[in-house]
Design a protein around this motif. Structure first.
Motif, PDB file in Angstrom:
ATOM      1  N   ASP A 223       7.532  12.463   9.570  1.00 42.73           N
ATOM      2  CA  ASP A 223       6.956  12.990   8.256  1.00 42.73           C
ATOM      3  C   ASP A 223       7.972  13.469   8.053  1.00 42.73           C
ATOM      4  N   LEU A 224       8.650  14.030   6.731  1.00 40.05           N
ATOM      5  CA  LEU A 224       9.824  14.095   5.553  1.00 40.05           C
ATOM      6  C   LEU A 224       9.105  15.640   5.618  1.00 40.05           C
ATOM      7  N   ASP A 225       9.522  16.459   5.862  1.00 41.68           N
ATOM      8  CA  ASP A 225       9.382  18.072   5.093  1.00 41.68           C
ATOM      9  C   ASP A 225       9.778  17.845   3.702  1.00 41.68           C
ATOM     10  N   ALA A 226       8.657  18.503   2.264  1.00 42.28           N
ATOM     11  CA  ALA A 226       8.781  18.399   1.227  1.00 42.28           C
ATOM     12  C   ALA A 226      10.065  19.154   0.941  1.00 42.28           C
TER      13      ALA A 226
ATOM     14  N   VAL B 214      15.538   8.452  -2.172  1.00 38.05           N
ATOM     15  CA  VAL B 214      15.926   8.466  -1.609  1.00 38.05           C
ATOM     16  C   VAL B 214      16.776   7.098  -1.724  1.00 38.05           C
ATOM     17  N   GLY B 215      18.041   7.277  -0.536  1.00 34.17           N
ATOM     18  CA  GLY B 215      19.319   6.886  -0.816  1.00 34.17           C
ATOM     19  C   GLY B 215      19.756   5.861  -0.839  1.00 34.17           C
ATOM     20  N   ALA B 216      21.097   5.089  -1.688  1.00 30.53           N
ATOM     21  CA  ALA B 216      21.109   3.788  -0.635  1.00 30.53           C
ATOM     22  C   ALA B 216      20.647   3.266   0.054  1.00 30.53           C
ATOM     23  N   GLY B 217      20.327   1.704   0.364  1.00 35.28           N
ATOM     24  CA  GLY B 217      19.869   1.187   1.875  1.00 35.28           C
ATOM     25  C   GLY B 217      19.533   2.316   3.108  1.00 35.28           C
ATOM     26  N   ALA B 218      18.690   3.007   2.100  1.00 34.13           N
ATOM     27  CA  ALA B 218      17.605   4.064   3.430  1.00 34.13           C
ATOM     28  C   ALA B 218      16.278   3.140   3.797  1.00 34.13           C
ATOM     29  N   ARG B 219      15.982   3.826   4.710  1.00 35.52           N
ATOM     30  CA  ARG B 219      14.810   3.052   5.408  1.00 35.52           C
ATOM     31  C   ARG B 219      13.261   4.282   5.755  1.00 35.52           C
ATOM     32  N   ILE B 220      12.338   4.376   5.258  1.00 31.46           N
ATOM     33  CA  ILE B 220      11.535   4.914   5.700  1.00 31.46           C
ATOM     34  C   ILE B 220      10.468   3.823   6.235  1.00 31.46           C
ATOM     35  N   LEU B 221      10.002   4.465   7.797  1.00 30.17           N
ATOM     36  CA  LEU B 221       9.097   3.512   8.275  1.00 30.17           C
ATOM     37  C   LEU B 221       7.274   3.602   7.738  1.00 30.17           C
ATOM     38  N   PRO B 222       6.790   2.396   8.707  1.00 20.96           N
ATOM     39  CA  PRO B 222       4.863   2.489   7.704  1.00 20.96           C
ATOM     40  C   PRO B 222       4.439   3.482   8.447  1.00 20.96           C
ATOM     41  N   ARG B 223       3.713   3.981   7.228  1.00 19.47           N
ATOM     42  CA  ARG B 223       2.608   4.765   7.515  1.00 19.47           C
ATOM     43  C   ARG B 223       3.021   6.634   7.941  1.00 19.47           C
ATOM     44  N   LEU B 224       4.839   6.056   7.051  1.00 20.65           N
ATOM     45  CA  LEU B 224       5.031   7.797   6.753  1.00 20.65           C
ATOM     46  C   LEU B 224       4.802   8.876   5.905  1.00 20.65           C
ATOM     47  N   VAL B 225       4.864  10.039   6.065  1.00 20.88           N
ATOM     48  CA  VAL B 225       4.403  11.040   4.946  1.00 20.88           C
ATOM     49  C   VAL B 225       6.147  11.663   4.662  1.00 20.88           C
ATOM     50  N   VAL B 226       6.245  11.516   3.291  1.00 23.62           N
ATOM     51  CA  VAL B 226       7.183  11.532   3.043  1.00 23.62           C
ATOM     52  C   VAL B 226       6.555  13.030   1.953  1.00 23.62           C
ATOM     53  N   GLY B 227       7.382  14.700   1.456  1.00 21.49           N
ATOM     54  CA  GLY B 227       6.758  15.635   1.045  1.00 21.49           C
ATOM     55  C   GLY B 227       7.709  15.271  -0.519  1.00 21.49           C
ATOM     56  N   ALA B 228       7.298  16.377  -1.114  1.00 19.89           N
ATOM     57  CA  ALA B 228       7.183  16.342  -2.845  1.00 19.89           C
ATOM     58  C   ALA B 228       8.958  16.673  -2.762  1.00 19.89           C
ATOM     59  N   GLY B 229       9.839  16.240  -3.620  1.00 21.45           N
ATOM     60  CA  GLY B 229      11.033  16.798  -3.518  1.00 21.45           C
ATOM     61  C   GLY B 229      12.167  16.132  -2.092  1.00 21.45           C
TER      62      GLY B 229
ATOM     63  N   GLU C 230       1.096  -1.000   0.329  1.00 16.92           N
ATOM     64  CA  GLU C 230       0.105  -0.127  -0.189  1.00 16.92           C
ATOM     65  C   GLU C 230       0.595   1.058  -0.091  1.00 16.92           C
ATOM     66  N   SER C 231       1.958   0.988   0.203  1.00 14.31           N
ATOM     67  CA  SER C 231       2.708   2.548  -0.310  1.00 14.31           C
ATOM     68  C   SER C 231       2.584   3.164  -1.750  1.00 14.31           C
ATOM     69  N   ILE C 232       2.612   4.895  -1.217  1.00 16.37           N
ATOM     70  CA  ILE C 232       2.960   5.001  -2.611  1.00 16.37           C
ATOM     71  C   ILE C 232       3.978   6.024  -3.290  1.00 16.37           C
ATOM     72  N   VAL C 233       4.530   5.482  -4.790  1.00 23.14           N
ATOM     73  CA  VAL C 233       5.791   6.764  -5.050  1.00 23.14           C
ATOM     74  C   VAL C 233       5.419   7.138  -5.787  1.00 23.14           C
ATOM     75  N   GLY C 234       6.025   8.314  -5.308  1.00 18.61           N
ATOM     76  CA  GLY C 234       4.999   9.135  -6.052  1.00 18.61           C
ATOM     77  C   GLY C 234       5.671   9.748  -7.533  1.00 18.61           C
ATOM     78  N   ALA C 235       5.685  10.388  -8.165  1.00 16.55           N
ATOM     79  CA  ALA C 235       5.999  10.068 -10.002  1.00 16.55           C
ATOM     80  C   ALA C 235       7.664  11.228  -9.722  1.00 16.55           C
ATOM     81  N   TYR C 236       8.106  10.315 -10.773  1.00 17.56           N
ATOM     82  CA  TYR C 236       9.742  10.730 -11.180  1.00 17.56           C
ATOM     83  C   TYR C 236      10.292  10.835  -9.563  1.00 17.56           C
ATOM     84  N   SER C 237      10.124  10.439  -8.811  1.00 16.47           N
ATOM     85  CA  SER C 237      10.672   9.908  -7.584  1.00 16.47           C
ATOM     86  C   SER C 237      11.963   8.674  -8.417  1.00 16.47           C
TER      87      SER C 237
END
Length: 204
Positions: free
Chosen positions: A188-191, A161-176, A134-141
């Motif tokens: 959550d990570l700011d756009a 998202v760099g090599a070997g990086a991790r984003i924990l479940p249900r987080l929201v990551v802004g564009a760019g 159920e994860s969504i990867v935005g266009a051109y990521s």
């Protein structure tokens, strides 16, 4: 086995990955045209294929350029000119039948895309990356090698998202957003921001 022609736009290292995936998926060398906007590359070869100048109209095409902004610009321009963006999936990738891959994506070898995941137009899911349910990867990521998105992550457009990086479940990551190699996002990570470290902290 595919029989039509595809134009690979770009002739650098990422193009080599795309061409390998095409050949592994059954495309013949004669059906792959490689072009590059750098005149110094025209006439050279990549993966044994001669590099030519970009055509005015591309037909079926894949933009094989790692830079998110450049990939977006070229894909949208070629699409407006009547081209058809094609997703390239290495046969060694694992993709759920309940996942959605939009046009112009690359899914590299050993990548895993779980049920309910959606990969936006022109995105890259690189070698051994995991996109959980159920994860969504935005266009051109670009999800770099061995990176992982936990379940139900929402990743905005144009992220790295760099090599070997991790984003924990249900987080929201802004564009760019850029999350540096090996970083672990626990909130959550700011756009437009850049994050590094474990846990990831904003540095720009």
């Amino acid at each position: 086995m595919p029989t039509r022609q595809i134009t690979v736009v770009g002739a650098g290292g990422h193009a080599l990955v795309v061409i390998d995936a095409l050949l592994s998926a059954g495309w013949s060398r004669g059906s792959i045209v490689v072009c590059d906007h750098d005149p110094q590359r025209v006439g050279q070869t990549v993966a044994g294929l001669r590099i030519v100048s970009p055509p005015a109209r591309a037909g079926a095409f894949h933009v094989a350029i790692g830079n998110n902004d450049v990939r977006r610009r070229l894909l949208e321009a070629l699409r407006q000119a009547g081209g058809e963006p094609v997703s390239v999936v290495h046969p060694a990738a694992t993709i759920s039948g309940l996942a959605t891959i939009e046009p112009g994506c690359l899914v590299a070898a050993q990548a895993v895309i779980a049920p309910g995941a959606r990969i936006g137009q022109g995105a890259i899911v690189n070698h051994a990356a995991v996109i959980d349910h159920e994860s969504i990867v935005g266009a051109y990521s670009h999800i770099a090698p061995a990176a992982t998105l936990g379940g139900a992550v929402r990743l905005g457009e144009g992220c790295l998202v760099g090599a070997g990086a991790r984003i924990l479940p249900r987080l929201v990551v802004g564009a760019g957003v850029t999350l540096g190699a090996g970083g672990v996002a626990t909130g959550d990570l700011d756009a437009g921001a850049v994050y590094v470290g474990v846990p990831a902290v904003r540095v720009r």
